[in-house]
Design a protein around this motif. Sequence first.
Motif, PDB file in Angstrom:
ATOM      1  N   VAL B 270      30.787  44.349 103.262  1.00 13.32           N
ATOM      2  CA  VAL B 270      29.840  45.220 101.859  1.00 13.32           C
ATOM      3  C   VAL B 270      30.533  44.309 100.509  1.00 13.32           C
ATOM      4  CG1 VAL B 270      29.501  46.902 100.482  1.00 13.32           C
ATOM      5  CG2 VAL B 270      29.885  47.361 103.372  1.00 13.32           C
ATOM      6  N   ARG B 271      29.417  43.387  99.864  1.00 12.43           N
ATOM      7  CA  ARG B 271      29.211  42.763  98.390  1.00 12.43           C
ATOM      8  C   ARG B 271      30.125  43.459  97.627  1.00 12.43           C
ATOM      9  NH1 ARG B 271      28.723  38.128  99.994  1.00 12.43           N
ATOM     10  NH2 ARG B 271      25.996  37.576 100.657  1.00 12.43           N
ATOM     11  N   PRO B 272      30.954  43.487  96.894  1.00 10.22           N
ATOM     12  CA  PRO B 272      31.393  43.443  95.512  1.00 10.22           C
ATOM     13  C   PRO B 272      30.625  44.997  94.446  1.00 10.22           C
ATOM     14  CG  PRO B 272      32.427  41.605  95.971  1.00 10.22           C
ATOM     15  CD  PRO B 272      31.524  41.533  96.914  1.00 10.22           C
ATOM     16  N   HIS B 273      29.443  44.234  94.437  1.00  8.76           N
ATOM     17  CA  HIS B 273      28.913  44.981  93.627  1.00  8.76           C
ATOM     18  C   HIS B 273      27.951  46.102  94.524  1.00  8.76           C
ATOM     19  CE1 HIS B 273      25.474  42.591  95.198  1.00  8.76           C
ATOM     20  NE2 HIS B 273      25.876  41.412  95.396  1.00  8.76           N
ATOM     21  N   ASP B 274      27.966  46.430  95.041  1.00 12.20           N
ATOM     22  CA  ASP B 274      27.211  47.303  96.648  1.00 12.20           C
ATOM     23  C   ASP B 274      28.542  48.503  96.539  1.00 12.20           C
ATOM     24  OD1 ASP B 274      24.727  46.252  96.544  1.00 12.20           O
ATOM     25  OD2 ASP B 274      25.507  45.525  98.396  1.00 12.20           O
ATOM     26  N   ILE B 275      29.546  48.391  95.784  1.00 13.07           N
ATOM     27  CA  ILE B 275      30.797  49.623  95.910  1.00 13.07           C
ATOM     28  C   ILE B 275      30.853  49.853  94.556  1.00 13.07           C
ATOM     29  CG2 ILE B 275      32.689  50.081  96.119  1.00 13.07           C
ATOM     30  CD1 ILE B 275      33.390  47.722  98.076  1.00 13.07           C
ATOM     31  N   VAL B 276      30.295  51.634  94.232  1.00 22.22           N
ATOM     32  CA  VAL B 276      29.900  51.673  93.470  1.00 22.22           C
ATOM     33  C   VAL B 276      31.611  53.442  92.908  1.00 22.22           C
ATOM     34  CG1 VAL B 276      29.266  53.925  91.966  1.00 22.22           C
ATOM     35  CG2 VAL B 276      27.953  52.521  93.093  1.00 22.22           C
ATOM     36  N   SER B 315      42.599  47.055 101.589  1.00 17.89           N
ATOM     37  CA  SER B 315      42.484  46.871 100.343  1.00 17.89           C
ATOM     38  C   SER B 315      40.720  46.428 100.276  1.00 17.89           C
ATOM     39  CB  SER B 315      43.008  45.185  99.633  1.00 17.89           C
ATOM     40  OG  SER B 315      44.154  45.483  99.455  1.00 17.89           O
ATOM     41  N   VAL B 316      39.816  47.130  99.279  1.00 18.39           N
ATOM     42  CA  VAL B 316      38.903  46.821  99.163  1.00 18.39           C
ATOM     43  C   VAL B 316      38.465  46.715  97.615  1.00 18.39           C
ATOM     44  CG1 VAL B 316      36.379  48.535  99.419  1.00 18.39           C
ATOM     45  CG2 VAL B 316      38.284  48.908 101.139  1.00 18.39           C
ATOM     46  N   TYR B 317      37.224  45.333  97.810  1.00 18.05           N
ATOM     47  CA  TYR B 317      37.269  45.172  96.411  1.00 18.05           C
ATOM     48  C   TYR B 317      35.439  45.356  95.620  1.00 18.05           C
ATOM     49  CZ  TYR B 317      41.716  42.206  97.330  1.00 18.05           C
ATOM     50  OH  TYR B 317      42.309  41.825  96.796  1.00 18.05           O
ATOM     51  N   ALA B 318      36.391  45.711  94.491  1.00 18.27           N
ATOM     52  CA  ALA B 318      34.843  46.496  93.929  1.00 18.27           C
ATOM     53  C   ALA B 318      34.742  45.690  92.496  1.00 18.27           C
ATOM     54  CB  ALA B 318      34.664  47.623  93.632  1.00 18.27           C
ATOM     55  N   GLU B 319      32.884  45.089  92.562  1.00 17.65           N
ATOM     56  CA  GLU B 319      32.721  44.457  90.616  1.00 17.65           C
ATOM     57  C   GLU B 319      32.261  46.010  90.362  1.00 17.65           C
ATOM     58  OE1 GLU B 319      33.308  39.913  92.596  1.00 17.65           O
ATOM     59  OE2 GLU B 319      31.472  40.735  91.693  1.00 17.65           O
TER      60      GLU B 319
END
Lengths: 288, 347
Positions: B270-276, B315-319
């Motif tokens: 999952v790309r960080p920018h696909d996490i809301v 850890s999960v990263y979001a942008e």
Amino acid sequence: MNAIAQPINPARLVARQQKVLQDADWVRWSLIAIAVGFIGLFICLPLGLVIFQAFSKGIAAYWSALSQADTLAAIKLTLLTALVTVPLNTVFGVAAAWAITRFEFRGKSLLTTLIDLPFSVSPVISGLIFVLLFGAQGWFGEWLSAHDVKIIFAVPGIILATLFITFPFVARQLIPLMQEMGNQEEEAALSLGASGWKTFWAVTIPNIKWALLYGVLLCNARAMGEFGAVSVVSGHIRGLTNTLPLHVEVSYNDYDVVGAFAGASILAGLAIVTLILKTVLEWRQANR
Amino acid sequence: MSILLSNISKKFGTFTALDNINLEIPEGELVALLGPSGCGKTTLLRIIAGLESADQGRVLLSGQDRTDHDVSQRGIGFVFQHYALFRHMTVFENVAFGLRVKPRRERPSNEVIAKKVHALLELVQLDWLHDRYPDQLSGGQRQRIALARALAVEPSVLLLDEPFGALDASVRKDLRQWLRNLHHDLNVTSIFVTHDQEEAMEVASQVVVLNHGRIEQQGAPGDIYDNPANAFVSRFIGHTNVFDLDEQDADWLQTAGIPVAHQQGKFAHVRPHDIVIEKPTADSDAFVTLKDWQHLGSLIRIELVKNGSNGLTASVYAEMPNDQFRRLHLNRGDKVDLRIRHAHWFH
Ligand SMILES: Nc1ncnc2c1ncn2[C@@H]1O[C@H](COP(=O)(O)OP(=O)(O)O)[C@@H](O)[C@H]1O
Ligand SMILES: [Mg+2]
């Protein structure tokens, strides 16, 4: 740049060590005195004595000793030997350095070790090798005498022995330098459309020229000064197979002090000229 | 000139540096050869140039088999990683070299050479350095001189090995854009090697991803980013969160909005920018904790901690854009809602 081929630069050494070496004055001065005294006693003094002895019976005696037919023949033979061996060993040295630093092949490390062989065996043994090969009782002795070819106790033997003794000098100067430079500049030249030959002259040679000259100089000094190996194969025939170093020994054994030292003074002069040129080359290498 | 590589393999001893490479590069492209250090990029470039010979396979330039041609006959400009400028020649002579070594019939006159060299030096904006020696130049200047030198012989293919590798970050940024513009003006088929995915994405029109001597994927930068062909490419290009279905509970992903179907694969990328992330609503399970965040220019990277049902934390990263994050008014330690918009599945 060229870490190994680069000569010692005294100024740089001191600069680096000054902070570490803060010994007391008396330590410093006595070490310097020991070094200077040692060099004076064992190098400058003998060199001075050679000159002194050569001229001990006056300039006229010196000149007449030098202009004897045997002396002139010895000088000529020495020059001939150097003239043949130095160019050959220059070509050989460049070729060997090129092969070792540019190609991968089986037996490369063996070749690298073998180049040093003349440095690691006694010159007498180097001479004996040629006697064993080409002497009357040697491997090729019968064939040679059947065909009336003289190598041992003749000029070819002297040249061969000198060639053997002096072949490491050029290669040893070039190998570390070429190793450190890598072959990217040559590859660049080739990719720009230059032929191999052109690349060699336009890119390789300018990059190695000072180290090459340095090697040639050392090679020449040794070619003219070699005693041991040449002594074994020469046969000491006056006026024919005596090189200058051999001539000096023969004259000395004949109680011809002026003759011996006159010859020696030429060799000493050669050494001094070599040293001066060496210093100049080192300076050029350091200040490209 | 187009480039076609077919079945190229190369071994060094028992080590396989290149394994059956097939690659087609159309005329006029600016291609990035991208891969981690030691994956065989330089080796492939050298084989194209003819500086190295492949154990197997053919190199075709403009449809012509050039496998057995010498480097000096391939008409290729090569810019070496460490520039390889001729250290005993001035900048001018370096650039003039390729013209001076031409056979007498084709060799231009000295005036023509001088004119051409100065034109090239102006192209790389360094004409004022023409009488310097290479060791009097900075890295970026050497790089551009090496490029001018390669261009002097008007190569039909330009190969650049890590052209920005040894330069400062700020110089790199400038040179990237400059190279792109230069390629636009000259339109010569070019391949440049890099291990920096950002650089590849920014400069190239086509990216070839290499790993362990194999081509993993080839395509336009956007394509590769949006549709990575495999897990390696997905991890190597951009950032990605990897969820392992064996370790993570599938329920968690379901709740986050990703339906889990096992036949799709075992790993979800999952790309960080696909996490809301959103403020938790009253009736939602607030299932991640906000741990920390860093500013990446206009974006903000948010580190979230997830508690798996098996009790493990990960850890999960979001942008997300800066202002959007600010509007959420979140503090470290807050519980937040998390939704995943899109995932790539790999086995
Ligand atoms: N001349 C060589 N001899 C032995 N191994 C080599 C040689 N050149 C490259 N290699 C090996 O091949 C692999 C690929 O090298 P290279 O193409 O230089 O990688 P990259 O440019 O992608 O970092 C490396 O593991 C390297 O050690
Ligand atoms: Mg490389």
